[in-house]
Design a protein around this motif. Structure first.
Motif, PDB file in Angstrom:
ATOM      1  N   SER A   1       1.160  -1.176   0.286  1.00 28.81           N
ATOM      2  CA  SER A   1       0.086   0.014   0.270  1.00 28.81           C
ATOM      3  C   SER A   1       0.470   0.955   0.117  1.00 28.81           C
ATOM      4  N   PRO A   2       1.113   1.841  -1.740  1.00 26.91           N
ATOM      5  CA  PRO A   2       2.025   2.931  -1.584  1.00 26.91           C
ATOM      6  C   PRO A   2       1.691   3.906   0.103  1.00 26.91           C
ATOM      7  N   ALA A   3      -0.209   3.986  -0.317  1.00 25.63           N
ATOM      8  CA  ALA A   3      -0.361   5.372   0.943  1.00 25.63           C
ATOM      9  C   ALA A   3       0.247   4.859   2.728  1.00 25.63           C
ATOM     10  N   ALA A   4       0.276   4.307   3.084  1.00 22.91           N
ATOM     11  CA  ALA A   4       0.052   3.570   4.324  1.00 22.91           C
ATOM     12  C   ALA A   4       1.517   3.297   4.064  1.00 22.91           C
ATOM     13  N   LYS A   5       2.571   2.972   3.533  1.00 25.04           N
ATOM     14  CA  LYS A   5       4.037   2.645   3.389  1.00 25.04           C
ATOM     15  C   LYS A   5       4.383   4.622   3.288  1.00 25.04           C
ATOM     16  N   ALA A   6       4.300   4.957   2.451  1.00 27.74           N
ATOM     17  CA  ALA A   6       4.529   6.521   2.717  1.00 27.74           C
ATOM     18  C   ALA A   6       4.258   7.059   4.803  1.00 27.74           C
ATOM     19  N   LEU A   7       2.708   6.752   5.190  1.00 26.84           N
ATOM     20  CA  LEU A   7       2.547   7.294   6.310  1.00 26.84           C
ATOM     21  C   LEU A   7       3.505   6.451   6.990  1.00 26.84           C
ATOM     22  N   TRP A   8       3.846   5.310   7.256  1.00 32.74           N
ATOM     23  CA  TRP A   8       4.795   4.322   8.167  1.00 32.74           C
ATOM     24  C   TRP A   8       5.897   5.276   7.979  1.00 32.74           C
ATOM     25  N   GLU A   9       6.569   6.255   6.565  1.00 31.39           N
ATOM     26  CA  GLU A   9       7.552   6.784   6.694  1.00 31.39           C
ATOM     27  C   GLU A   9       7.758   7.926   7.741  1.00 31.39           C
ATOM     28  N   SER A  10       6.558   8.909   7.787  1.00 28.70           N
ATOM     29  CA  SER A  10       6.539   9.810   8.293  1.00 28.70           C
ATOM     30  C   SER A  10       6.582   9.551   9.669  1.00 28.70           C
ATOM     31  N   PHE A  11       5.860   8.304  10.483  1.00 27.73           N
ATOM     32  CA  PHE A  11       6.057   7.978  11.308  1.00 27.73           C
ATOM     33  C   PHE A  11       7.025   7.667  12.303  1.00 27.73           C
ATOM     34  N   MET A  12       8.057   7.356  11.204  1.00 29.90           N
ATOM     35  CA  MET A  12       9.703   7.015  11.952  1.00 29.90           C
ATOM     36  C   MET A  12      10.576   8.178  11.108  1.00 29.90           C
TER      37      MET A  12
ATOM     38  N   ALA B   1       3.627  13.746  12.759  1.00 31.90           N
ATOM     39  CA  ALA B   1       2.975  12.698  12.043  1.00 31.90           C
ATOM     40  C   ALA B   1       1.883  12.437  12.296  1.00 31.90           C
ATOM     41  N   VAL B   2       1.340  13.533  13.014  1.00 27.50           N
ATOM     42  CA  VAL B   2      -0.507  12.674  13.495  1.00 27.50           C
ATOM     43  C   VAL B   2      -0.966  13.945  12.941  1.00 27.50           C
ATOM     44  N   MET B   3      -0.229  15.099  12.317  1.00 26.10           N
ATOM     45  CA  MET B   3      -1.434  15.687  11.500  1.00 26.10           C
ATOM     46  C   MET B   3      -1.100  15.195  10.030  1.00 26.10           C
ATOM     47  N   GLU B   4      -0.436  14.606   9.521  1.00 25.86           N
ATOM     48  CA  GLU B   4       0.288  13.626   8.357  1.00 25.86           C
ATOM     49  C   GLU B   4      -1.202  12.343   8.463  1.00 25.86           C
ATOM     50  N   ALA B   5      -1.069  11.442   9.305  1.00 30.80           N
ATOM     51  CA  ALA B   5      -2.212  11.113   9.313  1.00 30.80           C
ATOM     52  C   ALA B   5      -3.355  11.720   9.246  1.00 30.80           C
ATOM     53  N   ARG B   6      -4.062  12.042   9.485  1.00 31.56           N
ATOM     54  CA  ARG B   6      -5.051  13.115   9.738  1.00 31.56           C
ATOM     55  C   ARG B   6      -4.924  13.163   7.989  1.00 31.56           C
ATOM     56  N   ARG B   7      -4.263  14.026   7.816  1.00 31.78           N
ATOM     57  CA  ARG B   7      -4.490  14.747   6.110  1.00 31.78           C
ATOM     58  C   ARG B   7      -4.492  12.871   5.302  1.00 31.78           C
ATOM     59  N   HIS B   8      -4.027  11.726   5.333  1.00 32.29           N
ATOM     60  CA  HIS B   8      -3.985  11.225   4.728  1.00 32.29           C
ATOM     61  C   HIS B   8      -5.436   9.658   4.799  1.00 32.29           C
ATOM     62  N   LEU B   9      -6.208  10.102   6.013  1.00 31.37           N
ATOM     63  CA  LEU B   9      -7.686  10.089   6.103  1.00 31.37           C
ATOM     64  C   LEU B   9      -8.528  11.337   5.376  1.00 31.37           C
ATOM     65  N   VAL B  10      -7.881  12.302   5.416  1.00 29.08           N
ATOM     66  CA  VAL B  10      -9.245  13.394   4.272  1.00 29.08           C
ATOM     67  C   VAL B  10      -9.199  12.997   3.131  1.00 29.08           C
ATOM     68  N   GLU B  11      -7.838  12.475   2.989  1.00 28.42           N
ATOM     69  CA  GLU B  11      -7.511  12.497   1.980  1.00 28.42           C
ATOM     70  C   GLU B  11      -8.443  10.783   0.516  1.00 28.42           C
ATOM     71  N   ALA B  12      -8.243  10.363   1.577  1.00 27.46           N
ATOM     72  CA  ALA B  12      -8.414   9.222   1.171  1.00 27.46           C
ATOM     73  C   ALA B  12     -10.008   8.859   1.225  1.00 27.46           C
ATOM     74  N   ALA B  13     -10.921   9.797   2.164  1.00 27.85           N
ATOM     75  CA  ALA B  13     -12.521  10.407   2.393  1.00 27.85           C
ATOM     76  C   ALA B  13     -12.688  10.402   1.509  1.00 27.85           C
ATOM     77  N   SER B  14     -11.909  11.717   0.860  1.00 28.61           N
ATOM     78  CA  SER B  14     -12.267  12.272  -0.128  1.00 28.61           C
ATOM     79  C   SER B  14     -12.579  11.581  -1.819  1.00 28.61           C
ATOM     80  N   ARG B  15     -11.594  11.097  -1.780  1.00 29.97           N
ATOM     81  CA  ARG B  15     -11.642   9.789  -3.327  1.00 29.97           C
ATOM     82  C   ARG B  15     -12.320   8.704  -2.839  1.00 29.97           C
ATOM     83  N   GLU B  16     -13.338   9.174  -1.859  1.00 37.04           N
ATOM     84  CA  GLU B  16     -14.252   7.820  -1.508  1.00 37.04           C
ATOM     85  C   GLU B  16     -15.526   8.950  -1.678  1.00 37.04           C
TER      86      GLU B  16
END
Length: 652
Positions: A305-316, A323-338
């Motif tokens: 999962s490219p998005a999950a991999k990118a988020l894990w790299e952010s956590f590290m 990192a928590v703000m990145e988690a929110r951003r990824h979630l918002v983008e995913a929800a918008s796409r759906e």
């Protein structure tokens, strides 16, 4: 492969190691040992990739394993075919039914592929067909683009005592106990395979006694010497002993979300690194059971999962808040796409807010499937930030800073006396009070930071008082934690006696003395404590940071503690000539690729520190960090106090 592309190629090389297995998985039952399974988990996504390749089933390789239940079997071993692994393979083949088998394993001692195939055919019985697969790159777990772990060598830990092996005038590999000797040989073979796949011509350097043995063995390994003659890509490999600085392993210095997740959530069964993420929130199940074993747990490894991999790299790589703000951003983008009805809010991100965003995916199966990896990582964040243990992280950090200040101003007995009233029995403890395990963490931090301690009556008395308090606290525990069970050798509080607890605590303090003496032979990196001044607070200066700063120094100093290991004639001549004239001896900062191998484990914060230092001081250099384990404070304590520490053979 150019050295500049070596870092980005690490995950690809890890997947490449599995290609021979995937090519033979169709209509076969695939058996994996635990370390191989963990490597596949991070490199390819686990059993799913084998089932997608046509495997009938994927099973753990266990001694009590019965018939395979298929005509074809594929065995993947992280080490050679011997001992328990050989017994388990033999049990499967001897049970009958398997007519064709393939084996991927580590280098066999005293026998090539032909002999191994003959052995497998004999175990199968008449008419069986066996194939030993050529071993390519090692079975590495790529946790990020720059960090690779070797799960099979998690037991490769430098002894905490200053050993008598290594060094120019002492025997090397021969003086190691058998288990450690086998682990060193195994690592040398594995690294040679990896460096071969990367096309490297490496120079070996070492900081610490076991690292010297490793570097010397790799440098003198005949296949590695042949490989280096034809390789074009130059690299420096620096081995560093973990036990020289255990404060970095047990400390809480890093404001790092990945480190907190790994330290807080329970381990995934059978894994040394990944954790279990409770997925009940995404189901309609109502249960008071927090573990909820009915629902399969989520995890952090999401290689597909490219998005999950990118988020894990952010956590590290980012600070926790970012990192928590990145988690929110990824979630918002995913929800918008759906096209989910998400309400974007600014300001501080809370676990409750993230949880409400996750709920939007709950009844939308297509959205769940598309973003399953991302949701697992976000739920890991939510569960970590809500965990009662997380408030202790800041308490540890504050107390460690206080210890650094106190150590600079007082002798060790005074510091121990300050610790004494904080050691409380189970019945006296409040939620924020330290447990027995927490005190082990603090003691290791203290003894590692202080270094050599002056012995005397005052120190003995202070240690005895702390020992008594710890023995009482351990004996008063209503249930022994897994760590206390390992340390005391008792499976239950009912089996524990005062004598057993006393023996365990005495052993802990013996090891603490060894930890304090670990750097006594160092000249340049003797201290990790900066006592501070009137204007600056006392601070901890990681040994690894000192090593990397030395490597990246523009002055290119000739370091006394970073030893160059070479058996080559050219380097011996250079060393000889340098006594009479100015000759540039090999330096770890000479090459475009720097590989740091932490012998005995590394932390997420240390990996980030190495990356940031090299990027700022030597931006043209690529860096890769390799290790046998990813450490958390609890994991480091278990490795030190609950593991067997084989000592060098006194007869050699």
């Amino acid at each position: 492969m150019a050295a500049a592309g070596a870092v980005s190629a690490l995950p690809r090389l890890c997947r490449q190691a599995w290609e021979p297995v995937l090519a033979r998985a169709r209509l076969a039952v695939v058996f994996l040992d635990a370390a191989a399974a963990e490597a596949l988990h991070w490199a390819g996504g686990g059993a799913g990739v084998l089932l997608a390749a046509g495997a009938l089933a994927v099973r753990p390789l266990a001694a009590e394993e019965g018939p395979a239940g298929a005509e074809r079997a594929v065995f993947v071993l992280s080490g050679p075919l011997r001992g328990g692994a050989a017994a388990a393979v033999r049990a499967v083949l001897g049970a009958g039914g398997v007519r064709r088998c393939a084996l991927l394993c580590g280098e066999a001692e005293g026998g090539g592929p032909g002999e191994l195939e003959e052995t497998l055919r004999r175990w199968m019985g008449e008419g069986g067909c066996a194939e030993v697969l050529p071993r390519g790159p090692l079975l590495l777990a790529p946790l990020s683009a720059e960090l690779g772990l070797l799960p099979a060598l998690a037991s490769l830990v430098p002894p905490p005592a200053r050993p008598r092996f290594g060094g120019p005038a002492e025997p090397g590999l021969g003086a190691l106990p058998a288990a450690l000797r086998d682990a060193v040989r195994g690592l040398v073979v594995e690294l040679d395979a990896l460096f071969g796949a990367m096309g490297l011509r490496e120079e070996c350097f070492a900081v610490g006694a076991l690292s010297r043995v490793l570097a010397a063995e790799l440098d003198g390994f005949a296949p590695a010497r042949n490989r280096r003659r034809a390789a074009a890509n130059r690299a420096s490999v620096v081995f560093v002993d973990r036990t020289l600085d255990l404060a970095g392993a047990v400390g809480h210095h890093g404001d790092n979300l990945a480190e907190k997740i790994l330290s807080t959530l329970p381990k995934l069964p059978g894994h040394k690194t990944d954790v279990m993420v409770n997925m009940v929130e995404l189901t309609a199940l109502q249960t008071p059971d927090e573990a909820c074993s009915i629902i399969a747990p989520g995890c952090l490894a999401q290689p597909n999962s490219p998005a999950a991999k990118a988020l894990w790299e952010s956590f590290m790589n980012l600070k926790q808040k970012e990192a928590v703000m990145e988690a929110r951003r990824h979630l918002v983008e995913a929800a918008s796409r759906e096209n989910l009805p998400i309400k974007m809010s600014m300001g501080e991100v809370t676990p409750e807010q993230l949880s409400s965003y996750v709920q939007l995916f709950k009844n939308n199966f297509k959205a769940l499937e598309n973003h399953c990896g991302l949701l697992q990582l976000v739920l890991a964040v939510v569960q970590t930030l809500k965990h009662p243990q997380i408030s202790k992280w800041d308490n540890f950090l504050a107390f460690e800073r206080l210890l650094l200040q106190t150590i600079g101003e007082s002798e060790m007995p005074s510091v121990l006396n300050q610790l004494l009233p904080m050691i409380k029995s189970y019945s006296e403890r409040m939620q924020d009070d330290y447990t027995c395990e927490d005190f082990f963490v603090l003691l290791v931090y203290m003894y590692s930071v202080v270094g050599e301690i002056k012995n005397g009556e005052e120190l003995d008395k202070a240690e005895e008082e702390v020992k008594k308090a710890l023995v009482k606290a351990i004996c008063d525990e209503p249930e022994l934690s897994p760590l206390l069970q390992k340390i005391t050798g008792c499976n239950s509080a009912l089996d524990l006696t005062s004598q057993k607890a006393t023996d365990a605590v005495d052993n802990i303090f013996k090891l603490l003395k060894d930890v304090a003496r670990a750097r006594m032979h160092m000249k340049q990196f003797k201290s990790v404590h900066n006592p501070g001044s009137n204007t600056n607070q006392a601070s901890y200066k990681p040994l690894l940071k000192q090593v990397v700063e030395e490597i990246c120094s523009a002055d290119r100093p000739d370091s006394v503690d970073i030893e160059h290991m070479s058996s080559g004639l050219t380097d011996l001549l250079k060393t000889g000539f340098s006594m009479f004239m100015k000759v540039n001896r090999p330096h770890p900062g000479d090459h475009p690729l720097l590989i740091i191998f932490m012998v005995g484990g590394v932390t997420v914060s240390e990996v980030k520190m190495v990356k940031d230092l090299v990027a700022s001081r030597k931006p043209s250099t690529q860096v890769i960090v390799l290790s046998s384990a990813l450490l958390t404070p609890q994991g480091a304590i278990e490795q030190l106090f609950a593991a067997d520490h084989p000592q060098p053979d006194p007869d050699i």
